[in-house]
Design a protein around this motif. Structure first.
Motif, PDB file in Angstrom:
ATOM      1  N   ALA A 152      43.363  40.279  41.427  1.00  0.00           N
ATOM      2  CA  ALA A 152      42.649  39.734  42.593  1.00  0.00           C
ATOM      3  C   ALA A 152      43.624  39.088  43.576  1.00  0.00           C
ATOM      4  CB  ALA A 152      41.607  38.714  42.130  1.00  0.00           C
ATOM      5  N   GLY A 164      33.931  44.732  43.593  1.00  0.00           N
ATOM      6  CA  GLY A 164      35.166  44.485  42.853  1.00  0.00           C
ATOM      7  C   GLY A 164      35.669  45.695  42.094  1.00  0.00           C
ATOM      8  N   ASN A 168      38.333  46.656  38.010  1.00  0.00           N
ATOM      9  CA  ASN A 168      38.662  45.465  38.791  1.00  0.00           C
ATOM     10  C   ASN A 168      39.636  45.809  39.906  1.00  0.00           C
ATOM     11  OD1 ASN A 168      38.582  44.199  35.602  1.00  0.00           O
ATOM     12  ND2 ASN A 168      37.248  43.281  37.156  1.00  0.00           N
ATOM     13  N   GLU A 212      38.991  43.875  43.113  1.00  0.00           N
ATOM     14  CA  GLU A 212      38.618  42.472  42.907  1.00  0.00           C
ATOM     15  C   GLU A 212      39.481  41.580  43.786  1.00  0.00           C
ATOM     16  OE1 GLU A 212      35.761  40.669  41.364  1.00  0.00           O
ATOM     17  OE2 GLU A 212      36.422  41.804  39.614  1.00  0.00           O
ATOM     18  N   LEU A 237      35.888  37.374  42.221  1.00  0.00           N
ATOM     19  CA  LEU A 237      36.150  36.862  40.869  1.00  0.00           C
ATOM     20  C   LEU A 237      35.463  35.525  40.661  1.00  0.00           C
ATOM     21  CD1 LEU A 237      37.672  37.139  38.164  1.00  0.00           C
ATOM     22  CD2 LEU A 237      39.633  36.015  39.247  1.00  0.00           C
TER      23      LEU A 237
END
Length: 275
Positions: free
Chosen positions: A48, A221, A225, A228, A233
């Protein structure tokens, strides 16, 4: 008002980050720095964070530098007679709902009948066509592209205001000295809009590290992931996993990152100080 709606929530969020608790229970268990330790050992956090960095870098290039160039072009005497029309065209995406824009780009990125892949097929670039939002390598960049399209007009308008405040005599003096358009842009426009450049960069970087709407609506996301960001998150940790203390730790990290970036920018630009 600031204390009640800004500073108090910041302090409370920081306090909550040291607890493990559920939104559906009044009980809170003090865990110290455990939430932060778990966060820094979570590989999804670094994914992220990397995506937010991509957001920031691309947004600075496209929105800030691109917006400055667009503003300079539209404020040039040659293009000024059509600048009103193009200012409206570029600014229009800013006032459109993010949800509407996300739905629009869902059709643009649709792999079978989407506008983008159809355009590539029409040019004979079949190998370039792909599932833009379903491919882990392209999902985050497809989402970032939506943000650039929507936001560049706002930054452009900020620079237009700054450029209009520059005395025309400076440009006339530079032109008399033999400076061309590019030299006038580099030597006159850029230094004169330094303060607005700081404001635009601050807005853009803060937005890049707090972005939520576009990635959440377009990909959630995913896939996996791959797209993300810290905002999604935080949301999934708080409202999907009910880890409110962990989510508070993420929010605290976002606050620290944006604050540090703001301080670094202020130091680099030396805004408000005479050279």
């Amino acid at each position: 008002m600031m204390g009640l709606f800004v500073y108090y929530p910041i302090v409370e969020n920081f306090r909550f980050s040291f607890y493990d608790f559920s939104a559906f229970s009044p009980d809170k268990a003090f865990v110290g720095f455990t939430n932060f330790i778990n966060l820094f050992h979570d590989p999804v956090f670094y994914t992220a964070l990397k995506n937010n960095v991509w957001y920031a870098v691309i947004s600075i290039i496209c929105q800030v530098f691109g917006g400055l160039i667009l503003a300079a072009i539209l404020e040039d005497p040659i293009t000024r007679f059509i600048s009103s029309f193009f200012r409206t065209v570029f600014f229009l995406p800013v006032v459109i709902s993010v949800t509407v824009i996300a739905l629009l780009f869902t059709f643009v990125y649709e792999p079978n009948m989407g506008i983008l892949n159809s355009f590539l097929h029409g040019l004979g670039l079949d190998s370039w066509a792909r599932e833009w939002l379903g491919d882990s390598e392209t999902a985050i960049f497809a989402v970032i592209a939506v943000s650039q399209w929507q936001s560049i007009g706002y930054i452009m308008m900020l620079f237009i205001v700054a450029i209009q405040a520059i005395p025309r005599e400076i440009y006339e003096a530079a032109e008399m000295d033999g400076a061309g358009k590019i030299r006038r842009f580099i030597s006159v426009t850029v230094p004169q809009v330094k303060e607005m450049f700081f404001v635009a960069s601050l807005i853009t970087l803060t937005g890049a590290f707090t972005v939520f709407n576009e990635p959440y609506i377009l990909t959630g996301g995913g896939p996996g992931n791959a797209s993300e960001v810290l905002g999604t998150l935080l949301y999934s940790s708080a409202f999907a996993k009910d880890q409110m203390g962990y989510a508070s730790a993420i929010a605290t990290v976002i606050l620290i990152l944006t604050l540090l970036l703001s301080l670094v920018q202020k130091k680099l630009f030396r805004t408000g100080k005479d050279d």
